[in-house]
Design a protein around this motif. Structure first.
Motif, PDB file in Angstrom:
ATOM      1  N   ALA A 142      37.991  43.284  40.963  1.00 35.27           N
ATOM      2  CA  ALA A 142      39.136  42.786  41.731  1.00 35.27           C
ATOM      3  C   ALA A 142      40.022  41.954  40.810  1.00 35.27           C
ATOM      4  O   ALA A 142      39.546  41.010  40.175  1.00 35.27           O
ATOM      5  CB  ALA A 142      38.661  41.931  42.896  1.00 35.27           C
ATOM      6  N   HIS A 143      41.301  42.323  40.747  1.00 34.18           N
ATOM      7  CA  HIS A 143      42.247  41.535  39.952  1.00 34.18           C
ATOM      8  C   HIS A 143      42.605  40.251  40.697  1.00 34.18           C
ATOM      9  O   HIS A 143      42.762  40.249  41.913  1.00 34.18           O
ATOM     10  CB  HIS A 143      43.530  42.327  39.711  1.00 34.18           C
ATOM     11  N   MET A 144      42.770  39.174  39.911  1.00 31.03           N
ATOM     12  CA  MET A 144      43.098  37.869  40.495  1.00 31.03           C
ATOM     13  C   MET A 144      44.525  37.444  40.116  1.00 31.03           C
ATOM     14  O   MET A 144      45.050  36.496  40.657  1.00 31.03           O
ATOM     15  CB  MET A 144      42.126  36.830  39.954  1.00 31.03           C
ATOM     16  N   TYR A 145      45.096  38.104  39.123  1.00 31.60           N
ATOM     17  CA  TYR A 145      46.459  37.820  38.659  1.00 31.60           C
ATOM     18  C   TYR A 145      46.653  36.373  38.215  1.00 31.60           C
ATOM     19  O   TYR A 145      47.737  35.802  38.341  1.00 31.60           O
ATOM     20  CB  TYR A 145      47.490  38.197  39.739  1.00 31.60           C
ATOM     21  N   TYR A 164      39.553  35.274  31.943  1.00 31.68           N
ATOM     22  CA  TYR A 164      39.384  36.508  32.720  1.00 31.68           C
ATOM     23  C   TYR A 164      40.219  36.432  33.985  1.00 31.68           C
ATOM     24  O   TYR A 164      40.485  35.346  34.509  1.00 31.68           O
ATOM     25  CB  TYR A 164      37.915  36.815  33.007  1.00 31.68           C
ATOM     26  N   SER A 165      40.683  37.598  34.420  1.00 33.23           N
ATOM     27  CA  SER A 165      41.538  37.622  35.598  1.00 33.23           C
ATOM     28  C   SER A 165      41.066  38.710  36.558  1.00 33.23           C
ATOM     29  O   SER A 165      41.737  39.034  37.532  1.00 33.23           O
ATOM     30  CB  SER A 165      42.984  37.880  35.202  1.00 33.23           C
ATOM     31  N   LYS A 166      39.888  39.251  36.247  1.00 29.47           N
ATOM     32  CA  LYS A 166      39.355  40.327  37.081  1.00 29.47           C
ATOM     33  C   LYS A 166      37.849  40.157  37.131  1.00 29.47           C
ATOM     34  O   LYS A 166      37.223  39.909  36.096  1.00 29.47           O
ATOM     35  CB  LYS A 166      39.717  41.650  36.408  1.00 29.47           C
ATOM     36  N   CYS A 167      37.268  40.289  38.306  1.00 27.35           N
ATOM     37  CA  CYS A 167      35.814  40.200  38.440  1.00 27.35           C
ATOM     38  C   CYS A 167      35.414  41.026  39.651  1.00 27.35           C
ATOM     39  O   CYS A 167      36.162  41.088  40.634  1.00 27.35           O
ATOM     40  CB  CYS A 167      35.398  38.746  38.613  1.00 27.35           C
ATOM     41  N   ASP A 168      34.244  41.650  39.584  1.00 27.76           N
ATOM     42  CA  ASP A 168      33.815  42.568  40.649  1.00 27.76           C
ATOM     43  C   ASP A 168      34.920  43.595  40.911  1.00 27.76           C
ATOM     44  O   ASP A 168      35.182  43.964  42.060  1.00 27.76           O
ATOM     45  CB  ASP A 168      33.479  41.793  41.936  1.00 27.76           C
ATOM     46  N   PHE A 206      43.083  39.459  50.878  1.00 23.00           N
ATOM     47  CA  PHE A 206      42.710  39.045  49.524  1.00 23.00           C
ATOM     48  C   PHE A 206      41.214  38.742  49.417  1.00 23.00           C
ATOM     49  O   PHE A 206      40.594  38.975  48.384  1.00 23.00           O
ATOM     50  CB  PHE A 206      43.534  37.837  49.083  1.00 23.00           C
ATOM     51  N   ALA A 207      40.636  38.239  50.505  1.00 19.19           N
ATOM     52  CA  ALA A 207      39.206  37.917  50.460  1.00 19.19           C
ATOM     53  C   ALA A 207      38.351  39.171  50.462  1.00 19.19           C
ATOM     54  O   ALA A 207      37.332  39.243  49.772  1.00 19.19           O
ATOM     55  CB  ALA A 207      38.848  37.027  51.650  1.00 19.19           C
ATOM     56  N   HIS A 208      38.741  40.178  51.211  1.00 19.58           N
ATOM     57  CA  HIS A 208      37.844  41.321  51.422  1.00 19.58           C
ATOM     58  C   HIS A 208      38.234  42.579  50.687  1.00 19.58           C
ATOM     59  O   HIS A 208      37.462  43.534  50.645  1.00 19.58           O
ATOM     60  CB  HIS A 208      37.715  41.601  52.925  1.00 19.58           C
ATOM     61  N   HIS A 209      39.412  42.590  50.124  1.00 24.94           N
ATOM     62  CA  HIS A 209      39.837  43.790  49.399  1.00 24.94           C
ATOM     63  C   HIS A 209      39.858  43.483  47.908  1.00 24.94           C
ATOM     64  O   HIS A 209      40.449  42.495  47.487  1.00 24.94           O
ATOM     65  CB  HIS A 209      41.232  44.215  49.870  1.00 24.94           C
ATOM     66  N   ALA A 210      39.214  44.321  47.120  1.00 26.18           N
ATOM     67  CA  ALA A 210      39.250  44.143  45.665  1.00 26.18           C
ATOM     68  C   ALA A 210      40.553  44.740  45.138  1.00 26.18           C
ATOM     69  O   ALA A 210      40.734  45.962  45.154  1.00 26.18           O
ATOM     70  CB  ALA A 210      38.054  44.826  45.016  1.00 26.18           C
ATOM     71  N   CYS A 211      41.470  43.879  44.706  1.00 28.51           N
ATOM     72  CA  CYS A 211      42.794  44.359  44.262  1.00 28.51           C
ATOM     73  C   CYS A 211      42.642  45.189  42.987  1.00 28.51           C
ATOM     74  O   CYS A 211      42.147  44.702  41.979  1.00 28.51           O
ATOM     75  CB  CYS A 211      43.720  43.177  44.015  1.00 28.51           C
TER      76      CYS A 211
END
Ligand SMILES: [Fe+2]
Lengths: 249, 275
Positions: B99-102, B93-97, A73-78
């Motif tokens: 990357a989704h944060m959900y 917001y739930s996404k940045c850079d 989760f830290a290093h992969h952009a989901c």
């Protein structure tokens, strides 16, 4: 974009903290409140992985598992906007980062692949089957198979055995067929011999059973009398299981 | 109309309608898009029975980066396919850079963020060819604020032309967590823009902190705030959200009935039909 660099940076710092849990300083933010965001976000990711990979979660030592989820989760952009698809990214990340070796879990890729496949086949969009008829010649009429399936090959029998020690002892070549029962929506899976895996692969391409059987000697399979009988018995069984749907019309 | 958030845990009960009978249902398109098999059949059965509103999770209107066009196209198709009357999302917001944060992260209350978000809302509204209904989210800490929350919301509504989803529980939670007066806050909102109401339960985790869990029944002070609030609003659909710690259906029906009674009393109207 109307966002000023400062605001942009603040949003990045905030979300970065949620991903890593590493201390940050943000103007106007109460640290004891901030920590709830990390907790809520990370629990969600953790739960998603535990639910998607129940066997892996149960049999991988807790320390290793926690490290994996944190690292991921830290290093992969989901990328997935649908959370149920996130386990695929976890599996892919594991393969790309060579977790099998780094965590000394040689069966890891197979296990994650298998558990993800179950989930994927269960949820995947409906695929219409080709038209078929109930009657036909098993040897000479091309068969219509349930298109909602996956055929996987493994080095470790992750579909048969859960305990890591057993898995390592039984290293070999395995084939698994997963398919979604069109009536119940449940995912069924079946261990296949190399021959039956080959057969399934050829049937998907529309080749008749007779033509596939003719090819058997080239695979060093000699006992052709029993082979034909066994192969047809397997296919008839798979018809009852709703994997073989019928005969091409 | 008083609806209930549709969840897999009680899908069969909702379809049977024996112990629970909402006027409409709401769900996140993200949880139901592009799926097949068993749950697609369930989805078809439930949408045959109830009108549908959608409440998105992944739009991330407050993201620094561009909206995801592929995602929006899926949403658009989905809303059309299921004849969805309202599409609401979150002012967060739930996404940045990329990357989704959900989860729903708080946006800095700042004028540049207002402009940014207003532009994005308009972009999305143009694309979807429908108004966005934006929910005021609960948050646990402000972030680098340069204006008040209520000014921020008013500016977003004014500059974007969006409508509002007023989650009365969120306002209660925020008022408690940030020590302001919930009624005074609501009074300062552009109430003519409220198109939809959410109601839910929460959990107090510290003497000065409530977390918006959707895992408990609605508490009495939130019912009271709801009753007070709707006197200042035109009739709009009201939704009960229950995402965790699911009780017996009779208990949820009890909450729906209580909300309905309040609506009837205060709005003195039959249910406004959305569908
Ligand atoms: Fe809400």
């Amino acid at each position: 974009m109307n966002l000023l660099p400062d605001t942009y940076h603040i949003q990045q710092t905030f979300s970065g903290y949620c991903r890593t849990g590493e201390k940050v300083s943000l103007p106007g933010v109460a640290p004891d409140r901030l920590k709830h965001y990390r907790r809520l976000v990370f629990n969600m990711i953790n739960d998603t992985m535990e639910n998607a990979f129940p066997i892996a979660f149960k049999h991988i030592p807790t320390g290793k598992w926690n490290k994996m989820v944190k690292d991921f989760f830290a290093h992969h952009a989901c990328r997935s906007y649908q959370v149920w698809k996130l386990p695929l990214e976890f599996y892919t990340y594991a393969v790309e980062n060579n977790w099998e070796e780094n965590y000394a879990l040689p069966f890891l890729n197979d296990l994650l692949a298998f558990e993800w496949a179950e989930m994927e086949v269960y949820n995947m969009e409906d695929i219409p089957a080709q038209p078929f008829t109930a009657a036909g010649n098993w040897l000479d009429t091309p068969l219509v198979l349930n298109p909602e399936h996956q055929l996987l090959s493994f080095t470790y029998p992750v579909h048969l055995v859960a305990k890591p020690k057993e898995l390592l002892r039984q290293k070999g070549v395995y084939f698994v067929l997963l398919f979604r029962d069109p009536e119940t929506g449940n995912v069924e899976f079946m261990d296949l011999s190399p021959w039956l895996a080959f057969l399934t692969e050829q049937l998907v391409m529309g080749i008749t059973v007779r033509d596939i059987l003719d090819y058997a000697p080239q695979l060093n399979i000699t006992d052709t009398d029993t082979l034909e009988k066994d192969t047809l018995a397997f296919l008839q069984h798979m018809q009852q299981q709703h994997f073989v749907l019928g005969f091409q019309s | 109309m008083v609806g209930l958030g549709f969840r897999r845990e009680f899908a069969e009960e909702m379809i049977s309608g024996e112990h629970i009978r909402p006027d409409f249902i709401e769900f996140a398109p993200e949880n139901w898009m592009n799926i097949g098999g068993y749950w697609k059949k369930v989805l078809h059965r439930v949408v045959e029975k109830y009108p549908v509103l959608c409440h998105g999770l992944s739009l991330s209107i407050g993201s620094p980066e561009e909206p995801d066009k592929e995602f929006l196209q899926y949403v658009k198709t989905f809303l059309q396919e299921y004849n969805v009357q309202i599409y609401s999302e979150h002012l967060s917001y739930s996404k940045c850079d990329n990357a989704h944060m959900y989860d729903l992260l708080p946006i800095p209350f700042r004028m540049d963020a207002v402009k940014h978000i207003a532009g994005r809302i308009q972009q999305v509204q143009d694309f979807l060819q429908r108004p966005l209904v934006m929910e005021i989210v609960s948050y646990y800490t402000p972030v680098a604020a340069e204006m008040s929350e209520v000014d921020f919301i008013n500016e977003v509504v004014k500059q974007s032309g969006c409508q509002l989803l007023l989650d009365v529980n969120n306002i209660y939670v925020n008022a408690f967590n940030h020590q302001y007066d919930a009624k005074a806050f609501i009074q300062q909102l552009p109430l003519d823009k409220v198109a939809y109401i959410h109601m839910a339960g929460h959990e107090q985790v510290a003497p000065d902190l409530i977390i918006d869990t959707h895992g408990e029944p609605i508490i009495d002070p939130v019912y009271d705030l709801f009753e007070w609030t709707i006197q200042h609003l035109r009739p709009v659909p009201v939704l009960l959200e229950r995402d965790f710690n699911i009780p017996e259906m009779e208990a949820l029906q009890g909450e729906l009935t209580r909300l309905k009674t309040i609506c009837h009393k205060q709005w003195k109207l039959k249910d406004e039909l959305v569908a």
